[in-house]
Design a protein around this motif. Structure first.
Motif, PDB file in Angstrom:
ATOM      1  N   VAL A  22      23.467 -39.585  30.060  1.00  0.00           N
ATOM      2  CA  VAL A  22      24.677 -39.638  30.883  1.00  0.00           C
ATOM      3  C   VAL A  22      24.549 -38.648  32.040  1.00  0.00           C
ATOM      4  N   GLU A  23      24.086 -37.442  31.754  1.00  0.00           N
ATOM      5  CA  GLU A  23      23.944 -36.422  32.792  1.00  0.00           C
ATOM      6  C   GLU A  23      22.997 -36.879  33.897  1.00  0.00           C
ATOM      7  N   MET A  24      21.911 -37.552  33.524  1.00  0.00           N
ATOM      8  CA  MET A  24      20.952 -38.045  34.508  1.00  0.00           C
ATOM      9  C   MET A  24      21.607 -39.109  35.390  1.00  0.00           C
ATOM     10  N   ALA A  55      32.442 -45.243  25.509  1.00  0.00           N
ATOM     11  CA  ALA A  55      33.057 -44.120  26.226  1.00  0.00           C
ATOM     12  C   ALA A  55      32.136 -43.595  27.330  1.00  0.00           C
ATOM     13  N   GLU A  56      30.847 -43.536  27.073  1.00  0.00           N
ATOM     14  CA  GLU A  56      29.895 -43.072  28.090  1.00  0.00           C
ATOM     15  C   GLU A  56      29.807 -44.060  29.253  1.00  0.00           C
ATOM     16  N   LEU A  57      29.814 -45.359  28.944  1.00  0.00           N
ATOM     17  CA  LEU A  57      29.782 -46.369  30.009  1.00  0.00           C
ATOM     18  C   LEU A  57      31.041 -46.304  30.858  1.00  0.00           C
ATOM     19  N   GLN A  58      32.185 -46.074  30.223  1.00  0.00           N
ATOM     20  CA  GLN A  58      33.433 -45.948  30.969  1.00  0.00           C
ATOM     21  C   GLN A  58      33.389 -44.724  31.885  1.00  0.00           C
ATOM     22  N   LEU A  59      32.850 -43.624  31.389  1.00  0.00           N
ATOM     23  CA  LEU A  59      32.713 -42.411  32.195  1.00  0.00           C
ATOM     24  C   LEU A  59      31.810 -42.660  33.400  1.00  0.00           C
ATOM     25  N   LYS A  65      33.261 -44.829  40.877  1.00  0.00           N
ATOM     26  CA  LYS A  65      34.406 -45.179  41.726  1.00  0.00           C
ATOM     27  C   LYS A  65      34.907 -43.986  42.537  1.00  0.00           C
ATOM     28  N   GLY A  66      34.499 -42.779  42.165  1.00  0.00           N
ATOM     29  CA  GLY A  66      35.004 -41.583  42.817  1.00  0.00           C
ATOM     30  C   GLY A  66      34.336 -41.222  44.131  1.00  0.00           C
ATOM     31  N   TYR A  67      33.272 -41.928  44.509  1.00  0.00           N
ATOM     32  CA  TYR A  67      32.554 -41.606  45.740  1.00  0.00           C
ATOM     33  C   TYR A  67      33.003 -42.519  46.870  1.00  0.00           C
ATOM     34  N   THR A  86      23.628 -53.808  27.422  1.00  0.00           N
ATOM     35  CA  THR A  86      24.353 -52.590  27.782  1.00  0.00           C
ATOM     36  C   THR A  86      24.726 -52.622  29.262  1.00  0.00           C
ATOM     37  N   ALA A  87      23.812 -53.086  30.107  1.00  0.00           N
ATOM     38  CA  ALA A  87      24.089 -53.205  31.540  1.00  0.00           C
ATOM     39  C   ALA A  87      25.208 -54.215  31.799  1.00  0.00           C
ATOM     40  N   ARG A  88      25.252 -55.278  31.026  1.00  0.00           N
ATOM     41  CA  ARG A  88      26.349 -56.246  31.166  1.00  0.00           C
ATOM     42  C   ARG A  88      27.683 -55.606  30.836  1.00  0.00           C
ATOM     43  N   LEU A  89      27.718 -54.762  29.824  1.00  0.00           N
ATOM     44  CA  LEU A  89      28.946 -54.060  29.462  1.00  0.00           C
ATOM     45  C   LEU A  89      29.333 -53.085  30.576  1.00  0.00           C
TER      46      LEU A  89
END
Length: 126
Positions: A22-24, A55-59, A65-67, A86-89
């Motif tokens: 997630v950090e990457m 939860a990680e995908l939502q994050l 969206k914040g940029y 996973t990419a589809r999700l």
């Protein structure tokens, strides 16, 4: 390095050399969003596993969206069936961001799609 970024004529390409954390992903989002605002992107996951919790995908999707000046198109290429799902999700969670996202098994097809004009569905003219 766990990933590399290269500039192509019509898009920015990010190659993952290890399974992303997630950090990457958040670091890459920041780097390409600030350094290359609005540029289309190709994320190549061949050889890496794209596996996150809901939860990680939502994050990750909310962070994107914040940029300001998001890309109008993002292509994800993967040769792994689990990474593909996973990419589809991820695409589902990012659905209303104004960015058209597609997932491919074939890199040339992804690059060709990125080079096409914007889809009328996502056009500002509508």
């Amino acid at each position: 390095m766990e990933y590399s970024i290269s500039i192509h004529r019509d898009y920015i390409r990010v190659d993952f050399h290890a399974s992303p954390t997630v950090e990457m992903v958040l670091e890459i989002q920041q780097t390409v969003s600030i350094g290359y605002p609005g540029q289309r992107r190709l994320y190549c996951l061949n050889g890496a596993r794209f596996m996150f919790t809901v939860a990680e995908l939502q994050l990750i999707a909310e962070n994107a969206k914040g940029y300001p000046h998001p890309p109008d198109r993002v292509a994800i290429v993967t040769d792994n069936p689990i990474s593909y799902e996973t990419a589809r999700l991820h695409r589902h969670y990012r659905n209303h961001s104004g960015t058209e996202e597609a997932i491919f098994h074939d890199e040339p097809a992804a690059a060709a799609w990125l080079c096409q004009p914007e889809s009328p569905l996502y056009s500002d003219a509508l």
